[in-house]
Design an enzyme around this catalytic site. Structure first.
Site: not given
Ligand SMILES: O=C(O)c1cc(C(=O)O)c2c(n1)C(=O)C(=O)c1cc(C(=O)O)[nH]c1-2
Ligand SMILES: [Ca+2]
Length: 700
Positions: A163, A179, A305, A332, A392, A616, A619, A657
Site C-alpha cells: 500500500t 499485513g 498496534d 502513532k 496516521n 464481515c 468492511c 469481495m
Molecule cells: O500493520 C500493518 O501492516 C498496517 C497496514 C496498513 C495499511 O497497509 O494501510 C494500516 C495499518 N497497519 C494501521 O495500523 C492503520 O492504522 C492503517 C490505517 C490505514 C488507512 O489506509 O487508512 N492503513 C493502515
Molecule cells: Ca497496523
C-alpha cells in the site's frame, strides 16, 4: 538557518518550471516546495484549474485516495485504488495513459485497510509502483507499458499487501508490505532498478527457529529480544508498509516498521514479553549491504498496534549550538522523535498530543515509561491514543522557513480489549484484541482511570505546528472532523491541507490563521503537492474517502452529504469555483425477506462469525451504518438468493469481495445469512438506536 536547503530544488523569478519528482517532494522528504507564486497576498484568488475523476472503479465501491502525485517533464503521474497509475498532462489534465496492473480482486481481503496506494517513484524514463497483490512493477513513463515485474512476496498464502510508495536509493528500488495485523513476517527488499533483480533483503523479525536459520546477524540480534514460544505461526508482523526514505549522503535507507501480530505482547511472545525487535522501530539500513546501521524502537513490546510507520522527514537542525543531521517521525504512539540519522542517537522524544499509555520517554535508556495502571491484559481499559494513532499515514511536512513541523494529529482514546487467546485464521485480522471501541464510551467514569484518562473523550483531527527544537506546539488548528488530511508546506509560508469535511484549507505557517478555504464536496485525506509549468504554480490534491475509515464514514464527512467519487483537484490562481458533487443518495429500502426459521442458537453463531476476526464487520458496518461498502441489512432479493455464491463462491471477487470458503463452511454461511435476516427484521421494528456502538463489545 535550521533547514536542509542545500539540496532542495530552488526557484527564482526567472525559473518557470519546478517539478515534484518524489512523493516526499525533496531529497529530504520534507514535503516543502520552493514555490511562492501562491502566497499570503494572492491565495484568496486560488481556484480550480481542472479536475480528473475518470478512475477505475470495481463494482459499486469508491475506495478513496491516499497518493501524492508526481510531476516530471510536464506530465503528472498519480496512483489510485487497486494500484492503478494515471498519467495526465499536468497543464490541461488530459489523460495520456493508464496503467492497470489488474490486481487479483480477492486480495482486498488480505489488506487490513483496503486497496490503497500512496504513490509511485520515477527514475529516468521508468516509473515504479507497488501493487497491492505483492508485485513491484516498472513502467515506461512515455507509453505506460510494463518493463518488468517482480514478485516481492516470500509466501503468497500469507496476507502481504503493498500500500506504500517505493523509495529510490542509488540504483535500488526499496519496498515493503502491509499485513502486520494479519499474518506476515515483515521484511524490506531492495531491487535493481534496471532489472528488477533482488539486491538485498532485511527481515524485521525472526522466523520460526524450527524452520528458518537466522538469515543475518541482524536477525540473530533481534532474536535475543524474543522468547522461544513466540507466535511464529502468525509471522509476527513488522512490515514497513508506508515510510521508507533514503539519504544519498550517507547511502542509508531508513524504514519505519509496523506493529507485531498478535498485538498484545503477552499473546505474541508469552514467555519472553521482551522488546520484540525490530517491531515498531526505525531501522537504518546500509544501502550497499542491506545490513543494519542502527535501529531505534519507538514502542518496545508494542501491544497497541502503534507501529512506527508514519512518514519520516530528514533535516539539519541546530540543537544546543550544533548542527545535527536528523530524521524525525511522529508515529502513532504520540511522541515526536528527533534522531541523529548518522548514529541513531535519540535527541528528543516528546508528546505532541494527548497520550496516556506512557508517561514519558526516559532519555537515559531511550525507552518509554509505561503507565502501569493502563495494562489492559485483564480488563478493558481506555487509553490515549487509539489504534488509529495520534498521527496516521497522512504525511506531516517540515518548513525550513519556519523551522516547524506540521502534523495532522488525531485526538482520540480507545477502549482496548485483549482476547485471552488467538487461533490463527488465515486471510483475517489476527490482532488478539477487540475491534476499535471509540468514543462515546458507555462507562467513562471507570475509577481505575481517574487522573489518567480524565481528558474529555473525543474524536478530533487537529493540525499542529510543532517546534522540533523547542519541543513544543507553537499553534494548532480548530478541531476538525475525525480523520485527517496530509500536509504541504511552501516557501511562501503557507500550509495546505485537504480535510474530511471536503474543505481544502490554506493556513499561515507562522500563525495558523486560515487564509483560504475551498469547498470541494469531496472528503480529502491525501497530501497536496505543488509544481510550476510555464510560470504558473499549480496545487494538486487527490480526493475521496477510503482506507481504515471506509466502513463508517466520520460524522461530518463530505462523503455522507455528497456522492464521493475519487477525484483529483488541481488549483491555480484565477481558477474557477468547484462545482459541488450531487447530493448523496443511499440505496432505497429493499423488501425484507421472510423471517428466518433458523434457531436462536444458529442466529447467535452467525452473529459471532460476522464479527470474529473482523470477518464481515471489517468492511460491512454494524447494522449498515453509512460507509463505503454494501449494507447487508438492506440486501436486494437477488443478493439474498446469491448469498452463498458471493460469500463462498467468490462471485464478486473482482470487485474486492473475496471468497471465504477457506474459512467458513456452508453451515457458517447460512448462519451468517440467518443472523442478517433476523437482525434486519429487528432493526426495522426497533429502528436505529442513536449513538449505537460501531462494534459489538464482546468477551473472547
Ligand atoms: O500493520 C500493518 O501492516 C498496517 C497496514 C496498513 C495499511 O497497509 O494501510 C494500516 C495499518 N497497519 C494501521 O495500523 C492503520 O492504522 C492503517 C490505517 C490505514 C488507512 O489506509 O487508512 N492503513 C493502515
Ligand atoms: Ca497496523
Amino acid at each position: 538557518g535550521c533547514g536542509e536547503q542545500e539540496k532542495a530544488p530552488t526557484t527564482n523569478a526567472a525559473q518557470t518550471t519546478v517539478e515534484w519528482a518524489t512523493v516526499g517532494g525533496t531529497e529530504m522528504a520534507q514535503r516543502h516546495s520552493p514555490l511562492a507564486q501562491i502566497n499570503k497576498d494572492t491565495v484568496t484568488d486560488l481556484g480550480l484549474a481542472w479536475k480528473f475523476d475518470d478512475f477505475i472503479v470495481r463494482g459499486r465501491v469508491h475506495r478513496g485516495n491516499q497518493g501524492t502525485p508526481l510531476v516530471v517533464d510536464g506530465v503528472m503521474y498519480f496512483t489510485g485504488p487497486w494500484s492503478v497509475v494515471y498519467a495526465v498532462d499536468a497543464v490541461s489534465g488530459k489523460e495520456l495513459w493508464v496503467y492497470d496492473p489488474e490486481v487479483e480482486g480477492g486480495w482486498a481481503r488480505k489488506t487490513c485497510c483496503d486497496v490503497n496506494n500512496k504513490g509511485a517513484a520515477i527514475e529516468g524514463d521508468t516509473l515504479f509502483v507497488g501493487v497491492v497483490d505483492g508485485y513491484l512493477d516498472a513502467v515506461d513513463i512515455k507509453t505506460g507499458e510494463r518493463k518488468w515485474r517482480t514478485d516481492t512476496l516470500i509466501d503468497r498464502t500469507r496476507s502481504y499487501s503493498v500500500t506504500g510508495a517505493p523509495a529510490l536509493a542509488n540504483g535500488n528500488v526499496i519496498i515493503s508490505h502491509g499485513g502486520s495485523d494479519m499474518d506476515i513476517r515483515g521484511y524490506i527488499s531492495a531491487y535493481n532498478q534496471k532489472t528488477g533483480a533482488l539486491v538485498w533483503r532485511f527481515y524485521t523479525v525472526p522466523g520460526d527457529p524450527a524452520i528458518n536459520g537466522d538469515e543475518t546477524p541482524d536477525i540473530t540480534l533481534a532474536r535475543e529480544t524474543w522468547g522461544d514460544q513466540a507466535r511464529w505461526d502468525l509471522g509476527l508482523g513488522g512490515g514497513a508498509y508506508d515510510s521508507i526514505v533514503y539519504d544519498p549522503e550517507l547511502d542509508i535507507v531508513y524504514a519505519g516498521t509496523s506493529n507485531g501480530v498478535p498485538h498484545p505482547t503477552w499473546l505474541r511472545d508469552p514467555v519472553n514479553e521482551g522488546d520484540n525487535l525490530y517491531l515498531s522501530s526505525i531501522v537504518a539500513i546500509d544501502n550497499k549491504t542491506g545490513r543494519r546501521v542502527w535501529h531505534y524502537q519507538t514502542t518496545p513490546g508494542d501491544s497497541w498496534d502503534f507501529g512506527s510507520t508514519q512518514n519520516m522527514i530528514m533535516a539539519t537542525l541546530n540543537i544546543e549550538g550544533k548542527d545535527r543531521k536528523v530524521i524525525m517521525q511522529a508515529p502513532k504512539n504520540g511522541f515526536y522523535y528527533v534522531i541523529d540519522r548518522a548514529t541513531g542517537e535519540l535527541l528528543s522524544a516528546d508528546k505532541f498530543t494527548t497520550v496516556t499509555w506512557a508517561t514519558h520517554v526516559d532519555m537515559a535508556t531511550g525507552k518509554p515509561v509505561l503507565d502501569e495502571r493502563l495494562d489492559f491484559r485483564d480488563e478493558a481499559t481506555i487509553i490515549w491514543p487509539s489504534v488509529s494513532g495520534a498521527h496516521n499515514w497522512q504525511p506531516m511536512a517540515y518548513s525550513p522557513v519556519t523551522g516547524l513541523t506540521y502534523i495532522p494529529a488525531l485526538e482520540a482514546p480507545m477502549k482496548y480489549v485483549a482476547y485471552s487467546k488467538v487461533d490463527y485464521k488465515p486471510g483475517s485480522l489476527n490482532e488478539g484484541k477487540g475491534p476499535p471501541l471509540m468514543p462515546p464510551f458507555a462507562d467513562e467514569g471507570d475509577d481505575k482511570l481517574a487522573g489518567v484518562n480524565d481528558f474529555a473523550p473525543r474524536m478530533e483531527s487537529v493540525l499542529k505546528a510543532w517546534d522540533p527544537v523547542a519541543q513544543k506546539v507553537v499553534w494548532q488548528s480548530k478541531p476538525q472532523t475525525w480523520w485527517s488530511g496530509g500536509i504541504l508546506s511552501t516557501e511562501a509560508g503557507l500550509i495546505m491541507q485537504g480535510a474530511v469535511d471536503g474543505i481544502f484549507r490554506v493556513y499561515d505557517a507562522a500563525t495558523g490563521a486560515v487564509l483560504k478555504e475551498i469547498n470541494t464536496g469531496i472528503a480529502m485525506l491525501a497530501p497536496p503537492m505543488t509544481y510550476m509549468i510555464d510560470g504558473i504554480q499549480y496545487v494538486a490534491v487527490l480526493g475521496g474517502l477510503g482506507g481504515s475509515e471506509s466502513a463508517y464514514f466520520p460524522d461530518e464527512s463530505a462523503a455522507k452529504k455528497y456522492e464521493n467519487p475519487e477525484t483529483l483537484f488541481v488549483f491555480k490562481l484565477g481558477g474557477t469555483d468547484v462545482t459541488m458533487p450531487p447530493a448523496k443518495t443511499w440505496p432505497a429500502e429493499e423488501p425484507l425477506p421472510a423471517m428466518t426459521t433458523a434457531s436462536a442458537e444458529v442466529i447467535a453463531r452467525g452473529e459471532e462469525l460476522f464479527f470474529e476476526n473482523g470477518n464481515c464487520a471489517r468492511c460491512h458496518s454494524y447494522r449498515g451504518s453509512e460507509g463505503s461498502y454494501p449494507n447487508l441489512w438492506n440486501m436486494a432479493p437477488a443478493t439474498h438468493e446469491n448469498f452463498k455464491n458471493i460469500l463462498l463462491g467468490g462471485a464478486y471477487s473482482y470487485a474486492g469481495m473475496a471468497s471465504f470458503a477457506d474459512l467458513l463452511s456452508e453451515e457458517d454461511a447460512e448462519a451468517i445469512h440467518a443472523f442478517l435476516i433476523a437482525d434486519a427484521h429487528a432493526l426495522r421494528t426497533e429502528g436505529a438506536v442513536e449513538g449505537e456502538v460501531r462494534f459489538k463489545e464482546k468477551a473472547h
